[in-house]
Scaffold this active site. Structure first.
Site: not given
Length: 306
Positions: A49, A79, A158
């Site tokens: 993402h 992911d 992230s």
């Protein structure tokens, strides 16, 4: 002169010193985050993402160097994404094994939250074996064995590293689930298989069986008979799927697949990679007081299956 740091601070600061040079700030299209150098020839690991649909972007390192990268492969259903820097990179981080983690263990998160490059937070493993839904088109999958930590994670963390006290990367930070609740994709054998597929093929081929399951305990007599404590209850069998064609039914207790015991959804998902596509998969279920053996032949997950 006495050491001004206590033992906890020494561990966190040593992990930070080891990993900060190896965690890059990433920008790709409108997305941003972090990525971890994991090979000596410029490959970095991040979240799918973070790169989104971009094919390239820029990376910047703690020493002030920066450059472009290309996206090697991405897998929204885990992911994870692999990118490759088009410039010299620091030496690689050491990848650990999340299967060795225990609840309460010290972990350190390194990333670039809120645009603040080279940020470090620390905490403990709050929980193991969590699951996190991931979607690609209409296909939905649970990211298995997700690590829960109370190390502070914020937007921009992230793709960064979650490391143990030896600076081994045991997870890739992926989500903030609430105050004091951060989640990381585990670094284990399944993850390594995904990374290898992304480098080799640019994508991950998965098998589709067509079973919706939930964990279920076994009756005492069946525990003694099989040596297992739990199994998977077939909640739904997708019409026309390989499971349906093999004769599996809602209500079946799935005891084993591929001749290996399964007690949770992860145990079944671990089998659903490219090696299983088009190959006979023996499955043993408990139905109406009897053990029933069937053979299913998984097909490739195309994105049209839910």
């Amino acid at each position: 002169m006495a050491d001004p740091l206590d033992a906890y601070s020494r561990v966190v600061s040593s992990v930070a010193a080891e990993l900060l040079p190896k965690v890059a700030s990433v920008r790709a299209g409108r997305g941003s985050g972090a990525a971890v150098v994991f090979t000596g020839d410029g490959f970095l690991l991040t979240n799918a993402h973070v790169v989104g649909s971009a094919r390239s972007g820029t990376v910047a390192f703690a020493d002030g160097s920066s450059g472009d990268f290309v996206v090697v492969g991405r897998d929204p259903l885990s992911d994870l994404a692999v990118i490759r820097a088009q410039t010299a990179t620091p030496g690689p981080a050491v990848l650990g094994d999340s299967d060795e983690l225990v609840v309460g263990q010290l972990v350190v998160a390194v990333g670039n939250p809120l645009g603040l490059a080279g940020s470090v937070t620390a905490g403990v493993v709050s929980g193991l074996g969590r699951s996190l839904p991931a979607r690609s088109g209409s296909a939905v999958r649970l990211i298995e064995d997700v690590i829960q930590t109370d190390a502070a994670l914020n937007p921009g963390n992230s793709g960064g590293a979650l490391a143990d006290s030896q600076a081994r990367v045991v997870g890739i930070n992926t989500a903030v689930a609430g105050v004091g609740v951060g989640l990381a994709v585990p670094m284990n054998g399944t993850t390594r298989s995904i990374i290898a597929a992304l480098i080799r093929d640019g994508r991950v081929r998965r098998a589709f069986l067509g079973l919706v399951t939930s964990p279920a305990p076994l009756p005492e007599d069946l525990r003694r008979r099989t040596g297992q404590d739990g199994a998977l209850r077939a909640v739904e069998v997708v019409p026309g799927s390989p499971a349906h064609r093999a004769g599996l039914r809602a209500g079946d207790l799935v005891l084993s697949a591929g001749r290996s015991p399964v007690a949770d959804a992860q145990g079944l998902q671990r089998l659903m990679f490219s090696d299983a596509i088009g190959r006979p998969l023996p499955i043993t279920v408990y139905r109406n007081g009897a053990l029933v053996d069937v053979i299913a032949e998984p097909v490739e997950l195309t994105g049209s299956e839910a």
